[in-house]
Scaffold this active site. Structure first.
Site, mmCIF file in Angstrom:
data_model
loop_
_atom_site.group_PDB
_atom_site.id
_atom_site.type_symbol
_atom_site.label_atom_id
_atom_site.label_comp_id
_atom_site.label_asym_id
_atom_site.label_seq_id
_atom_site.Cartn_x
_atom_site.Cartn_y
_atom_site.Cartn_z
ATOM 1 N N PHE A 153 -11.580 -25.787 23.761
ATOM 2 C CA PHE A 153 -10.739 -24.596 23.843
ATOM 3 C C PHE A 153 -9.429 -24.935 23.145
ATOM 4 O O PHE A 153 -8.952 -26.065 23.218
ATOM 5 C CB PHE A 153 -10.506 -24.108 25.276
ATOM 6 C CG PHE A 153 -9.732 -22.818 25.260
ATOM 7 C CD1 PHE A 153 -10.326 -21.651 24.804
ATOM 8 C CD2 PHE A 153 -8.392 -22.782 25.608
ATOM 9 C CE1 PHE A 153 -9.593 -20.468 24.702
ATOM 10 C CE2 PHE A 153 -7.660 -21.604 25.506
ATOM 11 C CZ PHE A 153 -8.261 -20.439 25.056
ATOM 12 N N THR A 154 -8.863 -23.935 22.483
ATOM 13 C CA THR A 154 -7.711 -24.155 21.590
ATOM 14 C C THR A 154 -6.574 -24.952 22.237
ATOM 15 O O THR A 154 -6.184 -26.011 21.744
ATOM 16 C CB THR A 154 -7.186 -22.789 21.104
ATOM 17 O OG1 THR A 154 -6.928 -21.972 22.254
ATOM 18 C CG2 THR A 154 -8.198 -22.092 20.210
ATOM 19 N N LYS A 195 -6.752 -15.033 34.638
ATOM 20 C CA LYS A 195 -8.109 -14.495 34.441
ATOM 21 C C LYS A 195 -8.745 -14.163 35.799
ATOM 22 O O LYS A 195 -8.505 -13.084 36.350
ATOM 23 C CB LYS A 195 -8.970 -15.486 33.660
ATOM 24 C CG LYS A 195 -8.673 -15.505 32.161
ATOM 25 C CD LYS A 195 -7.513 -16.359 31.793
ATOM 26 C CE LYS A 195 -7.436 -16.661 30.305
ATOM 27 N NZ LYS A 195 -6.233 -17.440 29.978
ATOM 28 N N TYR A 197 14.246 -21.389 46.392
ATOM 29 C CA TYR A 197 14.034 -22.384 45.327
ATOM 30 C C TYR A 197 13.012 -23.415 45.782
ATOM 31 O O TYR A 197 12.145 -23.825 45.014
ATOM 32 C CB TYR A 197 15.356 -23.079 44.962
ATOM 33 C CG TYR A 197 15.208 -23.968 43.753
ATOM 34 C CD1 TYR A 197 15.457 -23.475 42.472
ATOM 35 C CD2 TYR A 197 14.776 -25.291 43.877
ATOM 36 C CE1 TYR A 197 15.287 -24.272 41.358
ATOM 37 C CE2 TYR A 197 14.606 -26.097 42.766
ATOM 38 C CZ TYR A 197 14.858 -25.584 41.504
ATOM 39 O OH TYR A 197 14.676 -26.376 40.401
ATOM 40 N N ASP A 213 -12.222 -27.124 33.778
ATOM 41 C CA ASP A 213 -11.400 -25.954 33.448
ATOM 42 C C ASP A 213 -11.995 -24.769 34.202
ATOM 43 O O ASP A 213 -12.978 -24.167 33.786
ATOM 44 C CB ASP A 213 -11.426 -25.710 31.935
ATOM 45 C CG ASP A 213 -10.584 -24.504 31.534
ATOM 46 O OD1 ASP A 213 -10.222 -23.699 32.414
ATOM 47 O OD2 ASP A 213 -10.297 -24.352 30.324
ATOM 48 N N PHE A 222 -3.835 -19.419 14.923
ATOM 49 C CA PHE A 222 -4.343 -18.053 15.118
ATOM 50 C C PHE A 222 -3.317 -17.128 15.768
ATOM 51 O O PHE A 222 -3.353 -15.926 15.575
ATOM 52 C CB PHE A 222 -5.631 -18.068 15.959
ATOM 53 C CG PHE A 222 -5.457 -18.737 17.296
ATOM 54 C CD1 PHE A 222 -5.572 -20.109 17.413
ATOM 55 C CD2 PHE A 222 -5.164 -18.002 18.430
ATOM 56 C CE1 PHE A 222 -5.391 -20.741 18.642
ATOM 57 C CE2 PHE A 222 -4.990 -18.618 19.665
ATOM 58 C CZ PHE A 222 -5.097 -19.999 19.762
ATOM 59 N N ARG A 276 -12.172 -15.417 16.669
ATOM 60 C CA ARG A 276 -12.560 -16.692 17.258
ATOM 61 C C ARG A 276 -13.481 -17.391 16.269
ATOM 62 O O ARG A 276 -14.690 -17.481 16.454
ATOM 63 C CB ARG A 276 -13.255 -16.515 18.609
ATOM 64 C CG ARG A 276 -12.399 -15.939 19.704
ATOM 65 C CD ARG A 276 -11.548 -16.924 20.484
ATOM 66 N NE ARG A 276 -10.311 -17.349 19.854
ATOM 67 C CZ ARG A 276 -9.258 -17.818 20.537
ATOM 68 N NH1 ARG A 276 -9.275 -17.889 21.849
ATOM 69 N NH2 ARG A 276 -8.180 -18.220 19.916
#
Ligand code: F0G
Length: 463
Positions: free
Chosen positions: A129-130, A263, A77, A220, A454, A387
Site C-alpha cells: 500500500f502506498t 474506513k 489535554y 493493517d 499520485f 491505482r
C-alpha cells in the site's frame, strides 16, 4: 405477460435523517476544472464533483449515535474519558491490550516503521500500500511483494486473492535471513489488489511458518471487518460465527496492528496503533508525543475518539457490512452487464476498472488509468482515483518507474453515503465512456513530487 417477481433480499439497515446538497455541473465547467487540476482528480475542488467516489477514507456518514457521542467529547489535554472508552473497545474488538491513538493510519505506519525497521531490513507483504511502503522505505527498509500470483491478474477468479504465497516468503527468508525481516506485513482486504481478502487458513499457515522462523506479524486492519465478512461468506466453518468473533480470530497471530479509522469505523478522522508487545507499546507511546500529541489523544479531539469508539460498535454489525459490500457488488455487476472490464471477484470497498483492457491503445507510460479517471469525471462529474503506474511510483533504489501489472481506476464507496440511484448514474457514465473509449488519449506527466506522486502529480493531455 407481467414481470416475474424477484424479491430483493436486503436493503440498508438505516434511513436518512440529514442530507447534504450536491450539484451536477456542466461539461464546460468540468473541462475547465480538470485542466486546472492537471488531470488529477486529487486536485479537484469537491464543489466541482457530483458523485465523489475518490475514496472511502473519512468520507463516511456517521450515525445519530456517533454524532451524539461527539457532544460528550472530553477535551482534556491529558487522560480524556473518551480515550479510555476507545481503549476498552480496541481490547474488545481487536483483542490487543495496548493502544495508542493516532490522527490517521499513516501516522501509525510511521511510528511502526520507526520502531521496527532498521536500514537494510526487508519487509514482505501481501502487495504494497502506498503510504505503508513509503514509511518502510523512509526507515531504510525494502518492501517485498509475497502475494499469490492470482492477485496480479484482474480476471483470475480466486476467493482469497489477498493470500500470501508461502513459497515467495520462504525464498526471501532463505535469501536475506529471518533476522533481517522485522515483521511480515499483512493487509486484509488488500486495497491495491482490488479489495481482495486473505483467508483464515492462509493467516494460520503463515503464523506457523513465522513462529518457526521467529518472525513477527503485523496487520493493517484498516478494512478488517470487510475481510471478516468475506471469510464468513467464503471460507468453510465460519458461516455461523459473528463478524466480531471472526475479526478477533483473524488477529490472534499478530504481534500488533494499525487501523486507518477513517474506513471501517465510519468516522471522518482517526487512527489506531495497537499491540500485544509492551516494549513496542512503550516506544510507540513515546514517539506519539513527538509526532502526534500526548499518548491519550494522538492528534485527535476527545469527540473524535468517542465517535471512533461508537463506530467500532457499529462496524461489526453484519447487516451494515452486507449492505456496504452489496452496494459495491451491485455497481460491479451492472458494469459487467455493459461489458466494462473490472477486477474480479468484486472487492470490498470499491469497483476497480481494468484500464489496460479498457484502453488497450494507450501505453502504460502514457498513464491509461489516470486518463480514464479524468475522462469519467469529464463525462458526469463522478470522481474516481488512479491505482496504476502513477500510484506505484518509482523504485526507491534505481529511481525507475515501477510498472505494476494492475493498471486500475478505483470507484470507491463511502459508507452510508450514496443511494442506488447514484450508482446507476455512475454505471451509465462509465458505460458511455466505455462506448467511446477509442477516442480517449493518454497523458504526459508535467510535475512529479518526490513522495506519493499520485496525490499531487500534474498531467497534460497528449495530442
Ligand atoms: N492502509 C490502507 C489499507 C489504506 O487504505 C490506507 C488509506 C492507509 C493504510 C493509510 O491510512 O489515509 O488514514 O493515513 N487509504 C486511503 C484510500 C487513503 O483512499 O485508500 P490514512
Amino acid at each position: 405477460m407481467s414481470k416475474k417477481i424477484v424479491k430483493r433480499s436486503w436493503a440498508e439497515p438505516f434511513k436518512i435523517k440529514v442530507v447534504e446538497q450536491i450539484k451536477m455541473t456542466t461539461r464546460a465547467v468540468r473541462e475547465k476544472a480538470i485542466k486546472e487540476a492537471g488531470y488529477n482528480t486529487f486536485l479537484l475542488r469537491s464543489q466541482d464533483v457530483y458523485i465523489d467516489l475518490l475514496t472511502d477514507s473519512g468520507t463516511n456518514a456517521m450515525s445519530d449515535n456517533q454524532w451524539a457521542g461527539m457532544m460528550i467529547g472530553d477535551e482534556a489535554y491529558a487522560g480524556s474519558r473518551n480515550f479510555y472508552t476507545l481503549w476498552d473497545n480496541v481490547k474488545k474488538y481487536y483483542g490487543m491490550p495496548y493502544f495508542v491513538p493516532t490522527h490517521q493510519g499513516r501516522a501509525a505506519e510511521h511510528i511502526i516503521a520507526q520502531i521496527l525497521v532498521k536500514p537494510g531490513d526487508y519487509i514482505p507483504g501481501n502487495m504494497y500500500f502506498t503510504t505503508t511502503r513509503l514509511h518502510q522505505e523512509l526507515a531504510g527498509g525494502t518492501f517485498v511483494d509475497i502475494i499469490i500470483d492470482e492477485a496480479h491478474d484482474p480476471q483470475k477468479i480466486h476467493p482469497f486473492k489477498g493470500n500470501v504465497d508461502l513459497n515467495k516468503l520462504d525464498a526471501l527468508v532463505k535469501k536475506v535471513g529471518a533476522k533481517n525481516i522485522p515483521y511480515v506485513c499483512i493487509a486484509g482486504p488488500v486495497n491495491m489488489a482490488g479489495g481482495q481478502p486473505v483467508s483464515m487458513a492462509n493467516i494460520n499457515e503463515l503464523s506457523v511458518y513465522c513462529a518457526k522462523h521467529g518472525i513477527k506479524m503485523w496487520f493493517d486492519a484498516t478494512r478488517a471487518v470487510e475481510n471478516a465478512y468475506f471469510i464468513k461468506l467464503r471460507e468453510k466453518g465460519f458461516a455461523d460465527k459473528t463478524i466480531a468473533q471472526i475479526l478477533k480470530e483473524m488477529l490472534k497471530p499478530f504481534d500488533g496492528l494499525w487501523v486507518s479509522a477513517k474506513k471501517d469505523l465510519m468516522v471522518n478522522i482517526g487512527g489506531i496503533f495497537a499491540t500485544r508487545n509492551k516494549k513496542v507499546f512503550d516506544e510507540a507511546r513515546n514517539l506519539c508525543v513527538v509526532y502526534e500529541g500526548l499518548h491519550t489523544y494522538g492528534g485527535l479531539a476527545g469527540r473524535d475518539m468517542e465517535a471512533m469508539a461508537r463506530g467500532m460498535d457499529e462496524m461489526v454489525d453484519f447487516d451494515t457490512i452486507k449492505a456496504r459490500i452489496g452496494q459495491v457488488e451491485y455497481c460491479g455487476n451492472k458494469l459487467k452487464e455493459y461489458g466494462v472490464p473490472i477486477v474480479e471477484p468484486i472487492g470490498g470497498h470499491a469497483v476497480f476498472l481494468d484500464a489496460k483492457k479498457f484502453l488497450p491503445h494507450i501505453k502504460q507510460i502514457e498513464f491509461p488509468a489516470q486518463a480514464l479517471t479524468a475522462e469519467i469525471y469529464l463525462d458526469s462529474g463522478v470522481r474516481g482515483m488512479e491505482r496504476g503506474i502513477v500510484s506505484a511510483g518509482r523504485n526507491a533504489k534505481t529511481g525507475e518507474n515501477n510498472f505494476p501489472k494492475l493498471e486500475l481506476v478505483r470507484l470507491t464507496f463511502p459508507r452510508r453515503v450514496y443511494t442506488q440511484a447514484h450508482i446507476d448514474v455512475t454505471v451509465e457514465s462509465v458505460a458511455s465512456v466505455y462506448e467511446n473509449r477509442k477516442s480517449i488519449k493518454g497523458l504526459k506527466m508535467i510535475y512529479e513530487p518526490k513522495y506519493l506522486r499520485f496525490f499531487q502529480g500534474r498531467f497534460e493531455k497528449l495530442k
